[in-house]
Design a protein around this motif. Structure first.
Motif, PDB file in Angstrom:
ATOM      1  N   ILE A 101     -18.155   4.140  45.899  1.00  0.00           N
ATOM      2  CA  ILE A 101     -16.702   3.651  45.779  1.00  0.00           C
ATOM      3  C   ILE A 101     -16.347   2.226  46.248  1.00  0.00           C
ATOM      4  O   ILE A 101     -15.508   1.650  45.553  1.00  0.00           O
ATOM      5  N   LEU A 102     -16.969   1.398  47.404  1.00  0.00           N
ATOM      6  CA  LEU A 102     -16.547   0.311  47.487  1.00  0.00           C
ATOM      7  C   LEU A 102     -17.028  -0.728  46.202  1.00  0.00           C
ATOM      8  O   LEU A 102     -16.240  -1.552  45.951  1.00  0.00           O
ATOM      9  N   GLY A 103     -18.208  -0.253  45.798  1.00  0.00           N
ATOM     10  CA  GLY A 103     -18.657  -1.186  44.553  1.00  0.00           C
ATOM     11  C   GLY A 103     -17.790  -1.093  43.565  1.00  0.00           C
ATOM     12  O   GLY A 103     -17.618  -2.148  42.871  1.00  0.00           O
ATOM     13  N   SER A 104     -17.082   0.064  43.119  1.00  0.00           N
ATOM     14  CA  SER A 104     -16.347   0.205  42.220  1.00  0.00           C
ATOM     15  C   SER A 104     -15.035  -0.570  42.122  1.00  0.00           C
ATOM     16  O   SER A 104     -14.374  -1.067  41.253  1.00  0.00           O
ATOM     17  N   VAL A 105     -14.686  -0.360  43.415  1.00  0.00           N
ATOM     18  CA  VAL A 105     -13.253  -1.367  43.654  1.00  0.00           C
ATOM     19  C   VAL A 105     -13.437  -2.802  43.463  1.00  0.00           C
ATOM     20  O   VAL A 105     -12.481  -3.196  42.901  1.00  0.00           O
ATOM     21  N   ILE A 106     -14.588  -3.209  43.736  1.00  0.00           N
ATOM     22  CA  ILE A 106     -14.853  -4.604  43.837  1.00  0.00           C
ATOM     23  C   ILE A 106     -14.867  -4.983  42.194  1.00  0.00           C
ATOM     24  O   ILE A 106     -14.444  -6.001  41.799  1.00  0.00           O
ATOM     25  N   VAL A 107     -15.467  -4.019  41.677  1.00  0.00           N
ATOM     26  CA  VAL A 107     -15.735  -4.221  39.935  1.00  0.00           C
ATOM     27  C   VAL A 107     -14.519  -4.610  39.368  1.00  0.00           C
ATOM     28  O   VAL A 107     -14.143  -5.143  38.587  1.00  0.00           O
ATOM     29  N   ILE A 108     -13.474  -3.427  39.746  1.00  0.00           N
ATOM     30  CA  ILE A 108     -12.506  -3.368  38.872  1.00  0.00           C
ATOM     31  C   ILE A 108     -11.461  -4.800  39.142  1.00  0.00           C
ATOM     32  O   ILE A 108     -10.798  -5.363  38.314  1.00  0.00           O
ATOM     33  N   ILE A 109     -11.534  -5.090  40.496  1.00  0.00           N
ATOM     34  CA  ILE A 109     -10.679  -6.508  40.793  1.00  0.00           C
ATOM     35  C   ILE A 109     -11.272  -7.373  40.016  1.00  0.00           C
ATOM     36  O   ILE A 109     -10.313  -8.420  39.236  1.00  0.00           O
ATOM     37  N   CYS A 110     -12.621  -7.659  39.789  1.00  0.00           N
ATOM     38  CA  CYS A 110     -13.212  -8.820  39.108  1.00  0.00           C
ATOM     39  C   CYS A 110     -12.957  -8.850  37.786  1.00  0.00           C
ATOM     40  O   CYS A 110     -12.741  -9.503  36.967  1.00  0.00           O
ATOM     41  N   LEU A 137     -23.505  -0.799  43.554  1.00  0.00           N
ATOM     42  CA  LEU A 137     -23.582   0.488  42.487  1.00  0.00           C
ATOM     43  C   LEU A 137     -25.038   0.852  42.157  1.00  0.00           C
ATOM     44  O   LEU A 137     -25.165   1.578  42.278  1.00  0.00           O
ATOM     45  N   LEU A 138     -25.746  -0.341  41.902  1.00  0.00           N
ATOM     46  CA  LEU A 138     -27.149   0.090  41.441  1.00  0.00           C
ATOM     47  C   LEU A 138     -27.983   0.582  42.696  1.00  0.00           C
ATOM     48  O   LEU A 138     -28.436   1.614  42.516  1.00  0.00           O
ATOM     49  N   ASN A 139     -27.843  -0.118  43.773  1.00  0.00           N
ATOM     50  CA  ASN A 139     -28.711   0.659  44.839  1.00  0.00           C
ATOM     51  C   ASN A 139     -28.132   1.879  45.445  1.00  0.00           C
ATOM     52  O   ASN A 139     -29.012   2.805  45.509  1.00  0.00           O
ATOM     53  N   PHE A 140     -26.977   2.205  45.487  1.00  0.00           N
ATOM     54  CA  PHE A 140     -26.412   3.337  45.976  1.00  0.00           C
ATOM     55  C   PHE A 140     -26.635   4.576  44.796  1.00  0.00           C
ATOM     56  O   PHE A 140     -26.704   5.799  45.410  1.00  0.00           O
ATOM     57  N   THR A 141     -26.553   4.234  43.752  1.00  0.00           N
ATOM     58  CA  THR A 141     -26.822   5.126  42.786  1.00  0.00           C
ATOM     59  C   THR A 141     -28.416   5.670  42.961  1.00  0.00           C
ATOM     60  O   THR A 141     -28.647   6.899  43.133  1.00  0.00           O
ATOM     61  N   VAL A 142     -29.276   4.735  42.836  1.00  0.00           N
ATOM     62  CA  VAL A 142     -30.771   5.044  43.068  1.00  0.00           C
ATOM     63  C   VAL A 142     -30.813   6.007  44.609  1.00  0.00           C
ATOM     64  O   VAL A 142     -31.426   6.843  44.488  1.00  0.00           O
ATOM     65  N   LEU A 192     -14.069  -6.514  27.776  1.00  0.00           N
ATOM     66  CA  LEU A 192     -13.914  -6.538  29.077  1.00  0.00           C
ATOM     67  C   LEU A 192     -13.015  -5.182  29.536  1.00  0.00           C
ATOM     68  O   LEU A 192     -13.173  -4.542  30.462  1.00  0.00           O
ATOM     69  N   TYR A 193     -11.908  -4.932  28.677  1.00  0.00           N
ATOM     70  CA  TYR A 193     -11.069  -3.840  28.949  1.00  0.00           C
ATOM     71  C   TYR A 193     -12.126  -2.602  28.895  1.00  0.00           C
ATOM     72  O   TYR A 193     -11.489  -1.548  29.561  1.00  0.00           O
ATOM     73  N   VAL A 194     -12.954  -2.391  28.128  1.00  0.00           N
ATOM     74  CA  VAL A 194     -13.795  -1.237  28.169  1.00  0.00           C
ATOM     75  C   VAL A 194     -14.604  -1.100  29.206  1.00  0.00           C
ATOM     76  O   VAL A 194     -14.871   0.185  29.686  1.00  0.00           O
ATOM     77  N   CYS A 195     -14.636  -1.910  30.359  1.00  0.00           N
ATOM     78  CA  CYS A 195     -15.281  -1.686  31.538  1.00  0.00           C
ATOM     79  C   CYS A 195     -14.228  -0.975  32.527  1.00  0.00           C
ATOM     80  O   CYS A 195     -15.085  -0.707  33.513  1.00  0.00           O
ATOM     81  N   TYR A 196     -13.205  -0.811  32.512  1.00  0.00           N
ATOM     82  CA  TYR A 196     -12.152   0.025  33.298  1.00  0.00           C
ATOM     83  C   TYR A 196     -12.556   1.360  33.627  1.00  0.00           C
ATOM     84  O   TYR A 196     -12.765   1.805  34.776  1.00  0.00           O
ATOM     85  N   PRO A 197     -12.705   1.961  32.644  1.00  0.00           N
ATOM     86  CA  PRO A 197     -12.566   3.611  33.018  1.00  0.00           C
ATOM     87  C   PRO A 197     -13.992   3.839  33.847  1.00  0.00           C
ATOM     88  O   PRO A 197     -13.799   4.774  34.783  1.00  0.00           O
ATOM     89  N   ALA A 198     -15.014   3.210  33.797  1.00  0.00           N
ATOM     90  CA  ALA A 198     -16.261   3.483  34.615  1.00  0.00           C
ATOM     91  C   ALA A 198     -16.017   3.824  36.029  1.00  0.00           C
ATOM     92  O   ALA A 198     -16.201   4.571  36.711  1.00  0.00           O
ATOM     93  N   PRO A 199     -15.691   2.645  36.375  1.00  0.00           N
ATOM     94  CA  PRO A 199     -15.568   2.661  38.030  1.00  0.00           C
ATOM     95  C   PRO A 199     -14.347   3.429  38.426  1.00  0.00           C
ATOM     96  O   PRO A 199     -14.236   3.979  39.627  1.00  0.00           O
ATOM     97  N   ALA A 200     -13.098   3.567  37.616  1.00  0.00           N
ATOM     98  CA  ALA A 200     -12.026   4.484  38.018  1.00  0.00           C
ATOM     99  C   ALA A 200     -12.319   5.692  38.020  1.00  0.00           C
ATOM    100  O   ALA A 200     -11.962   6.509  39.035  1.00  0.00           O
ATOM    101  N   ILE A 201     -13.311   6.517  37.173  1.00  0.00           N
ATOM    102  CA  ILE A 201     -13.717   7.774  37.352  1.00  0.00           C
ATOM    103  C   ILE A 201     -14.510   7.795  38.596  1.00  0.00           C
ATOM    104  O   ILE A 201     -14.082   8.900  39.249  1.00  0.00           O
ATOM    105  N   LEU A 202     -15.309   6.950  38.935  1.00  0.00           N
ATOM    106  CA  LEU A 202     -16.068   6.891  40.296  1.00  0.00           C
ATOM    107  C   LEU A 202     -15.308   7.052  41.345  1.00  0.00           C
ATOM    108  O   LEU A 202     -15.447   7.945  42.477  1.00  0.00           O
TER     109      LEU A 202
END
Length: 523
Positions: A101-110, A137-142, A192-202
């Motif tokens: 969740i923390l990684g997802s928040v950072i990604v959306i801001i960026c 995101l990568l490390n915690f998913t694995v 870039l707009y396409v990037c929004y849904p993935a972290p938001a879903i998480l």
């Protein structure tokens, strides 16, 4: 009463549908990372992007200086190093889900910053911190999947989840291809707009899932850990099998808890370099570094630009073709991973990356080769390279790096392995423009000679030191390392502690009509 000795474990895909569904869901976390690799690399060949962050040549074409080109590509990798190094500390206190969740928040801001800014400084800042988010995101998913999936399907699940990286990369390239002709900022803002849904879903759904049972045990929550394990084994394991696996996890957690009492928890990271853990750390770091050591960033980060410089036609079209070949490599490995094992697949991937590097450099070094012939050869060799990379390295370096460590060091070791890998990838991305840029050394495909030598060294090391752990529980792997089992003896070694844990669990279940977590003592 009949003696219970072993629980029922159904290893069919149908019975384990729950863990595969979670795997596909968790892949959403890696989509943005893959999309970033595919999209940002293509931005550097878009007039709409270059009009904002590049310059116009005397001939009227748009280009970008080597300096910004380096920073845009490499800062995300540098940020991923930071995110990876933070994995152990964040995971120890927040758990796997909230690390995601923390990684997802950072990604959306960026993403917001990148889509709105016209300043190179703000772009650099967002590239750095989106790397931090992607590293988490990568490390915690694995880590989450490592600790939740059954031993038989650990390789397949990690291969399936990391395929989202390639899927994201491919979708990013396809969208780039559709928007590349635009002369406005929308050429790169739409991707870039396409990037929004993935972290938001998480962010919205991760709290609904259970935490890793091994993490819960490590933090003194056995009742929650058993509930989590039952969730992931439901339909595939009977209660005896669940209790046997749980007892094995609990014994390992108790032993590590006793060791932690002897030292400050904040000093655990130094245990990576002591005793038997040093061997595990070296293997995890070495296999993690293989991604960068075979020249992945040379091909993946600069693929579109590389094809453009080599004059092979439409670079956006050909990079999509090669990436689709890479997807074929991923899907191919799914069919064999539960039967062949990690070691052979990784070595095969290394060799499929090594040979194209040599041939690519040789074709462009040989006199008398026509430009058309060299271009065709380049596309074919890059396709073979991407197939081999996705077949044997993209998924399995993360898998093995997470399987090697002890449970209480898994986040730290995995983070270190990924951080070192990203560091070398960053060095590669940062220096590659000097070698391939026509305004610098202008080596082009001849740069492959350097990566051929690096790939040879990497393959040789893994051949001698990488053990095979297919089908083993994480606790069995821990036991073999603690007993200093040679790498070649891992497949045939009998793990006594695991058998003892299974026997204790069977006795516990036999003595209860309805086994309950209420009977479990705290770790």
């Amino acid at each position: 009463m009949q003696t219970v000795t072993e629980g029922r474990r159904d290893t069919s895909l149908k019975a384990n549908w729950r863990v595969f569904a979670v795997t596909l869901y968790m892949g959403v976390a890696l989509f943005e990372y893959g999309f970033d690799k595919g999209a940002i690399a293509g931005f550097q060949a878009m007039p709409g992007f270059l009009q904002v962050f590049g310059y116009q040549t005397e001939s009227g074409e748009w280009d970008i200086h080597a300096g910004p080109q380096q920073i845009i590509s490499s800062f995300m990798i540098l940020g991923s190093v930071i995110g990876s190094l933070l994995t152990g500390f964040v995971g120890a206190h927040c758990g796997r889900r909230y690390g995601l969740i923390l990684g997802s928040v950072i990604v959306i801001i960026c993403i917001v910053i990148m889509s709105e800014t016209t300043s190179l400084g703000a772009l650099y800042f967002s590239r750095l911190f989106i790397g931090v988010g992607n590293g988490l995101l990568l490390n915690f998913t694995v880590l989450y999947l490592q600790e939740c999936t059954p031993p038989r399907f650990r390789g397949l699940c990690l291969s399936m989840v990391t395929c989202w990286i390639t899927i994201g990369t491919t979708i990013g390239m396809v969208i780039n291809h559709q928007t590349s002709g635009m002369k406005s900022r929308e050429a790169y803002r739409i991707p870039l707009y396409v990037c929004y849904p993935a972290p938001a879903i998480l962010i919205l759904t991760l709290p609904l899932f259970p935490e890793s049972p091994r993490w819960l045990l490590q933090h003194g929550k056995p009742e929650a850990a058993l509930r989590s394990l039952r969730f992931f084994r439901q339909g595939a394991y009977d209660e005896v099998a669940v209790q046997q696996e749980f007892e094995e996890m609990r014994a390992a957690a108790r032993r590590e808890k006793d060791q932690e009492h002897l030292q400050n928890r904040w000093l655990l990271i130094f245990e990576l370099f002591r005793g038997v853990n040093l061997r595990r750390t070296i293997i995890a770091v070495a296999v993690g570094t293989a991604n960068a050591a075979v020249g992945a960033m040379f091909i993946l980060a600069y693929g579109t630009y590389f094809f453009q410089v080599a004059n092979v036609g439409d670079p956006f079209k050909w990079i999509i073709v090669t990436n689709c070949v890479g997807l074929a490599g991923l899907f191919t490995t799914w069919t064999i991973v539960t039967h062949v094992g990690r070691r052979r697949i990784i070595l095969a991937g290394c060799m499929l990356c090594t040979i194209p590097m040599l041939l690519m450099a040789a074709v462009y070094s040989a006199p008398g080769v026509s430009p058309n012939g060299a271009g065709i050869a380049l596309v074919v060799l890059v396709s073979i390279y991407v197939f081999g990379f996705n077949f044997g390295l993209e998924s399995y370096v993360y898998l093995v790096a997470g399987e090697m460590p002890a449970q209480n060091l898994r986040g730290y070791t995995m983070g270190l392995s990924t951080a070192v890998s990203f560091t070398f990838a960053w060095l590669s991305a940062f220096t590659t423009p000097y070698f391939i840029n026509p305004g610098e050394l202008n080596w082009g495909p001849k740069y492959g000679y350097i990566w051929f030598a690096s790939s040879i060294v990497t393959t040789a090391f893994l051949w001698y030191y990488l053990p095979e752990v297919r089908g083993r529980t994480l606790e069995e792997i821990d036991e073999m390392f603690r007993n200093n089992v040679p790498a070649r003896d891992f497949p045939k070694y009998v793990c006594v502690e695991s058998l003892e844990a299974s026997a204790r669990a069977a006795l516990t279940v036999r003595g209860e009509d309805k086994p309950s977590s209420a009977h479990l003592e705290a770790v």
